[in-house]
Scaffold this motif. Structure first.
Motif, PDB file in Angstrom:
ATOM      1  N   GLY A  19      14.779 -15.765   7.408  1.00 53.25           N
ATOM      2  CA  GLY A  19      15.665 -15.245   6.379  1.00 53.25           C
ATOM      3  C   GLY A  19      15.257 -15.677   4.982  1.00 53.25           C
ATOM      4  O   GLY A  19      15.258 -14.873   4.044  1.00 53.25           O
ATOM      5  N   VAL A  20      14.895 -16.947   4.845  1.00 52.48           N
ATOM      6  CA  VAL A  20      14.486 -17.476   3.536  1.00 52.48           C
ATOM      7  C   VAL A  20      13.206 -16.812   3.063  1.00 52.48           C
ATOM      8  O   VAL A  20      13.076 -16.439   1.884  1.00 52.48           O
ATOM      9  N   VAL A  25      10.120 -13.182  -0.460  1.00 51.89           N
ATOM     10  CA  VAL A  25       9.132 -12.110  -0.635  1.00 51.89           C
ATOM     11  C   VAL A  25       9.737 -10.906  -1.340  1.00 51.89           C
ATOM     12  O   VAL A  25       9.158 -10.362  -2.287  1.00 51.89           O
ATOM     13  N   ASN A  26      10.926 -10.481  -0.908  1.00 54.67           N
ATOM     14  CA  ASN A  26      11.480  -9.223  -1.392  1.00 54.67           C
ATOM     15  C   ASN A  26      12.418  -9.363  -2.585  1.00 54.67           C
ATOM     16  O   ASN A  26      12.874  -8.344  -3.122  1.00 54.67           O
ATOM     17  N   SER A  27      12.679 -10.600  -3.024  1.00 56.66           N
ATOM     18  CA  SER A  27      13.481 -10.812  -4.224  1.00 56.66           C
ATOM     19  C   SER A  27      12.687 -11.442  -5.358  1.00 56.66           C
ATOM     20  O   SER A  27      12.945 -11.156  -6.526  1.00 56.66           O
ATOM     21  N   LYS A  28      11.712 -12.284  -5.015  1.00 51.14           N
ATOM     22  CA  LYS A  28      10.968 -13.021  -6.034  1.00 51.14           C
ATOM     23  C   LYS A  28       9.515 -12.574  -6.170  1.00 51.14           C
ATOM     24  O   LYS A  28       8.976 -12.529  -7.276  1.00 51.14           O
ATOM     25  N   LEU A  29       8.871 -12.282  -5.052  1.00 54.78           N
ATOM     26  CA  LEU A  29       7.438 -11.953  -5.091  1.00 54.78           C
ATOM     27  C   LEU A  29       7.162 -10.461  -5.145  1.00 54.78           C
ATOM     28  O   LEU A  29       6.057 -10.053  -5.496  1.00 54.78           O
ATOM     29  N   PHE A  30       8.158  -9.651  -4.795  1.00 60.50           N
ATOM     30  CA  PHE A  30       7.951  -8.211  -4.713  1.00 60.50           C
ATOM     31  C   PHE A  30       7.479  -7.611  -6.038  1.00 60.50           C
ATOM     32  O   PHE A  30       6.673  -6.674  -6.056  1.00 60.50           O
ATOM     33  N   CYS A  31       7.956  -8.156  -7.165  1.00 61.58           N
ATOM     34  CA  CYS A  31       7.586  -7.607  -8.477  1.00 61.58           C
ATOM     35  C   CYS A  31       6.105  -7.811  -8.784  1.00 61.58           C
ATOM     36  O   CYS A  31       5.556  -7.168  -9.684  1.00 61.58           O
ATOM     37  N   TYR A  32       5.445  -8.709  -8.042  1.00 64.38           N
ATOM     38  CA  TYR A  32       4.019  -8.960  -8.263  1.00 64.38           C
ATOM     39  C   TYR A  32       3.124  -8.091  -7.383  1.00 64.38           C
ATOM     40  O   TYR A  32       1.898  -8.150  -7.507  1.00 64.38           O
ATOM     41  N   PHE A  33       3.711  -7.280  -6.501  1.00 70.71           N
ATOM     42  CA  PHE A  33       2.909  -6.435  -5.614  1.00 70.71           C
ATOM     43  C   PHE A  33       1.988  -5.487  -6.382  1.00 70.71           C
ATOM     44  O   PHE A  33       0.816  -5.333  -6.015  1.00 70.71           O
ATOM     45  N   PRO A  34       2.473  -4.823  -7.459  1.00 78.53           N
ATOM     46  CA  PRO A  34       1.558  -3.959  -8.216  1.00 78.53           C
ATOM     47  C   PRO A  34       0.370  -4.716  -8.810  1.00 78.53           C
ATOM     48  O   PRO A  34      -0.750  -4.187  -8.861  1.00 78.53           O
ATOM     49  N   LEU A  35       0.614  -5.966  -9.248  1.00 78.51           N
ATOM     50  CA  LEU A  35      -0.484  -6.771  -9.785  1.00 78.51           C
ATOM     51  C   LEU A  35      -1.504  -7.103  -8.698  1.00 78.51           C
ATOM     52  O   LEU A  35      -2.715  -7.104  -8.954  1.00 78.51           O
ATOM     53  N   ILE A  36      -1.006  -7.379  -7.492  1.00 78.51           N
ATOM     54  CA  ILE A  36      -1.910  -7.677  -6.377  1.00 78.51           C
ATOM     55  C   ILE A  36      -2.725  -6.445  -6.023  1.00 78.51           C
ATOM     56  O   ILE A  36      -3.927  -6.525  -5.744  1.00 78.51           O
ATOM     57  N   GLU A  37      -2.073  -5.276  -6.027  1.00 77.78           N
ATOM     58  CA  GLU A  37      -2.784  -4.021  -5.734  1.00 77.78           C
ATOM     59  C   GLU A  37      -3.920  -3.780  -6.723  1.00 77.78           C
ATOM     60  O   GLU A  37      -4.995  -3.316  -6.337  1.00 77.78           O
ATOM     61  N   GLU A  38      -3.685  -4.095  -8.005  1.00 79.00           N
ATOM     62  CA  GLU A  38      -4.684  -3.845  -9.038  1.00 79.00           C
ATOM     63  C   GLU A  38      -5.668  -4.993  -9.225  1.00 79.00           C
ATOM     64  O   GLU A  38      -6.603  -4.885 -10.011  1.00 79.00           O
ATOM     65  N   SER A  39      -5.458  -6.091  -8.515  1.00 80.17           N
ATOM     66  CA  SER A  39      -6.351  -7.244  -8.635  1.00 80.17           C
ATOM     67  C   SER A  39      -7.677  -6.975  -7.933  1.00 80.17           C
ATOM     68  O   SER A  39      -7.835  -5.991  -7.197  1.00 80.17           O
ATOM     69  N   ALA A  40      -8.634  -7.866  -8.142  1.00 79.18           N
ATOM     70  CA  ALA A  40      -9.934  -7.739  -7.472  1.00 79.18           C
ATOM     71  C   ALA A  40      -9.766  -7.813  -5.956  1.00 79.18           C
ATOM     72  O   ALA A  40     -10.422  -7.075  -5.209  1.00 79.18           O
TER      73      ALA A  40
END
Length: 234
Positions: free
Chosen positions: A167-168, A173-188
């Protein structure tokens, strides 16, 4: 003079049961479900899907098992007396890592499905899809006690910890890290491994199906036009 040290087995797939015990044989295979999920499920997912949700799901399970090992080494609670027959007395039993793994998996999978993240299950099939992970989690917990690897308290401790961590980790992942997913997609890293996030698509299977068919039709039309131009030129 050569010093002989006691041998230690790699216990990843080392599960024993009483010869002739059909229920024990079945539960021994159930006890290996975490291995099948890790090697068959997440490795296949990475090879064919490259979804960031799946990658973070797998990472959470790794973190959970790391925490399990830290607790075991700190508490150092012995396994039940049957450990002598199973050759497992050199390892600790509290909390059960198998139970922790399966209940983490069941909780995270349930939250993904109920929240509609990934768009794999529709309303009519999601509840049927949730039956399997929870059934396997309960069976795995029972198998570890039946086969003599853990006490009841050890498997319930593992289950409770798995539910809590699942649960934690989902919230993280879906409240704090989710906003960084686009950055990860565009990363090397993301570009090299074709990592992607399809959480914004309501029905991923239909989306991929429609796009695959459209691409096939486009390829077919291009082929037909090319052949027509070739014969017209002749």
């Amino acid at each position: 003079m050569t010093t002989h040290h006691p041998l230690k087995a790699v216990t990843l797939t080392h599960v024993r049961y009483q010869r002739g015990d059909r229920l024990g044989h079945f539960l021994a295979w159930v006890s290996l479900v975490p291995v099948f999920i890790s090697l068959g499920g997440f490795v296949s997912h990475f090879i064919f899907r490259r979804e960031l949700q799946g990658m973070f799901f797998a990472l959470g399970l790794i973190v959970s098992q790391f925490i399990n090992e830290l607790i075991k080494k700190s508490v150092q609670q012995a396994r039940p007396e049957t450990c002598a027959l199973l050759e497992m007395c050199d390892s600790h039993g509290w909390p059960s890592s198998h139970s922790q793994y399966m209940f983490f998996f069941a909780v995270y999978f349930t939250l993904l499905t109920c929240k509609g993240i990934g768009g794999i299950w529709n309303v009519r099939t999601k509840w049927a899809a949730l039956f399997l992970p929870w059934s396997l989690a309960v069976l795995t917990m029972y198998s570890r006690v039946y086969l003599g690897y853990h006490t009841v308290a050890q498997v319930f401790a593992g289950a409770a910890l798995g539910i809590f961590l699942g649960g934690v980790w989902f919230w993280l992942v879906n409240s704090k890290l989710f906003c960084y997913f686009p950055l990860i997609e565009e990363s090397a890293f993301g570009r090299y491994f074709y990592a992607k996030d399809t959480s914004h698509i309501s029905d991923v299977l239909k989306f991929e199906y429609d796009n695959a068919r459209a691409a096939r039709k486009g390829q077919y039309l291009h082929h037909c036009v090319s052949r027509f131009c070739f014969y017209a030129y002749k």
